[in-house]
Write an enzyme that holds these catalytic residues in place. Sequence first.
Site, short mmCIF file in Angstrom:
data_model
loop_
_atom_site.label_atom_id
_atom_site.label_comp_id
_atom_site.label_asym_id
_atom_site.label_seq_id
_atom_site.Cartn_x
_atom_site.Cartn_y
_atom_site.Cartn_z
N HIS A 211 0.73 -1.45 0.10
CA HIS A 211 0.08 0.04 0.20
C HIS A 211 0.82 0.89 0.14
O HIS A 211 2.26 1.65 0.60
CB HIS A 211 -1.25 -0.14 1.57
CG HIS A 211 -0.35 -0.02 2.98
ND1 HIS A 211 0.20 -0.86 2.87
CD2 HIS A 211 0.21 1.40 3.56
CE1 HIS A 211 0.83 -0.79 4.26
NE2 HIS A 211 0.83 0.63 4.11
N ASP A 213 0.49 5.22 1.84
CA ASP A 213 -0.12 5.71 2.64
C ASP A 213 -0.53 7.32 2.67
O ASP A 213 0.14 8.11 1.81
CB ASP A 213 1.24 5.96 3.48
CG ASP A 213 2.10 4.87 4.33
OD1 ASP A 213 1.55 4.01 4.46
OD2 ASP A 213 2.85 5.29 5.24
N HIS A 268 4.98 -0.05 -0.02
CA HIS A 268 5.64 -0.41 0.46
C HIS A 268 5.56 -1.86 1.01
O HIS A 268 3.43 -1.76 1.51
CB HIS A 268 6.38 0.44 1.82
CG HIS A 268 5.53 0.70 2.58
ND1 HIS A 268 4.75 2.30 2.01
CD2 HIS A 268 5.13 0.36 3.65
CE1 HIS A 268 3.91 1.92 3.20
NE2 HIS A 268 4.29 2.07 4.44
N ARG A 278 8.39 -9.17 14.73
CA ARG A 278 8.21 -7.28 14.65
C ARG A 278 7.76 -7.04 15.09
O ARG A 278 6.65 -6.89 15.30
CB ARG A 278 8.62 -7.45 12.84
CG ARG A 278 9.30 -5.77 12.79
CD ARG A 278 9.01 -6.13 11.06
NE ARG A 278 8.40 -4.06 10.69
CZ ARG A 278 9.85 -4.03 10.25
NH1 ARG A 278 10.98 -4.28 10.17
NH2 ARG A 278 9.33 -2.51 9.96
C1 GA4 Z 1 -2.72 2.88 5.42
C2 GA4 Z 1 -1.18 3.46 5.99
C3 GA4 Z 1 -2.20 3.52 8.21
O1 GA4 Z 1 -1.77 2.14 8.30
C4 GA4 Z 1 -3.92 3.65 7.63
C5 GA4 Z 1 -4.46 2.25 7.14
C6 GA4 Z 1 -5.55 2.28 6.73
C7 GA4 Z 1 -5.82 1.32 8.31
O2 GA4 Z 1 -5.70 0.68 8.95
O3 GA4 Z 1 -7.05 1.66 8.81
C8 GA4 Z 1 -6.24 1.80 5.89
C9 GA4 Z 1 -4.98 2.05 5.16
C10 GA4 Z 1 -3.69 3.12 5.83
C11 GA4 Z 1 -4.91 2.76 3.21
C12 GA4 Z 1 -6.31 2.20 2.79
C13 GA4 Z 1 -7.72 2.03 4.16
C14 GA4 Z 1 -7.10 2.95 5.35
C15 GA4 Z 1 -6.56 0.10 5.94
C16 GA4 Z 1 -7.12 0.53 4.52
C17 GA4 Z 1 -7.35 -1.01 3.94
C18 GA4 Z 1 -4.32 4.11 9.76
C19 GA4 Z 1 -3.73 4.89 6.91
O4 GA4 Z 1 -4.09 5.94 7.57
O5 GA4 Z 1 -4.71 4.40 5.58
#
Ligand code: GA4
Length: 339
Positions: A211, A213, A268, A278
């Site tokens: 994904h 961020d 990443h 980890r």
């Molecule tokens: C990825 C980055 C952060 O961990 C996060 C994630 C969020 C979650 O875990 O709820 C998301 C992911 C993240 C992006 C797309 C959506 C939302 C899971 C998911 C499938 C907290 C964020 O802000 O976006």
Amino acid sequence: MVVLSKPNTEKYTYVRNSKPAPIFLSNIPLVDLSKPDAKSLIVKACEDFGFFKVVNHGVPMDAITRLEYEAANFFSLPLHEKHKAGPANPFGYGNKHIGRNGDTGWVEYLLLNTNQDFNSLKLSPVSENNPEKFRSALNEYITAVRKMAREILDLMAEGLNIQPKNVFSRLVTDKQSDSVFRLNHYPPCPELAMNGVKEDPTENKIGFGEHTDPQIIALLRSNNTSGLQISLRDGTWVSVPPDQSSFFVNVGDSLQVMTNGRFKSVKHRVLANQFKSRLSMIYFAGPPLNQKIAPLPSLILTGKESLYKEFTWFEYKTSAYGTRLADNRLCHFERIAAS
Ligand code: GA4
């Protein structure tokens, strides 16, 4: 001694690496924040990789150690105690399920809003867990890491030669900044051996799927267990050697937009480890919900067009949280080039 809880052995996604053995990226851009060349190295790294490693970051090692200790204690609690922190919907404890759209990983985590009062976080005073110590370790760490985020973002603006110097950092130091903090625990994955995967080093179980961020930048620190991989521009996955005394910085989608694509948000993922657990701590620096995100006029080069539509962080976040991890989230906000 802290014993991290035992994972169960359900079935999870495996990926086949494009190369037989993991490629370790030995030349990860390294930025020493105390050196005068930091700003130019940061700009280059954000253009080439959307990723770099930081030393002399100013976060006290004892703040890191304290939080790691408290986090490890938390994750070693029985499952029903961890669930008392509430579901990660959006903030709380999560186990194997990531987000709301069906993603899973070999991971458990605690997701927090950095503006929340950690006193409201329900933590159990069980065995070595001391909720007060955990809360104060969180506050101390987040304060230090926010300061580092501000410094890095100021250096980015300086390196890009744009004004004002705090054009990026003011978004994350704002009282209303919508920043998130995440503690991830990836238990060892014995199943890798049980499945005979041991004989096949090209197969790995996903800890946290690929994904980008959505925020501006993310600052990650982990213990000495490997697993983090980044995708290079040509799509090759490379492993990032762990370094518990350094931080790793990811460019997020919002910064890609503000720089009109000059900086790239880095794809990443984290692979599970057969033997070692980890533990990572990630600060996702985000803007206030009502903040407008658009390419900065000073970064739209002469003769070039704005590649993205303007949106608020709330709009982007709402859209992003409706996607699957691996989805391309920015494509919905791209301008269609005039032909
Ligand atoms: C990825 C980055 C952060 O961990 C996060 C994630 C969020 C979650 O875990 O709820 C998301 C992911 C993240 C992006 C797309 C959506 C939302 C899971 C998911 C499938 C907290 C964020 O802000 O976006």
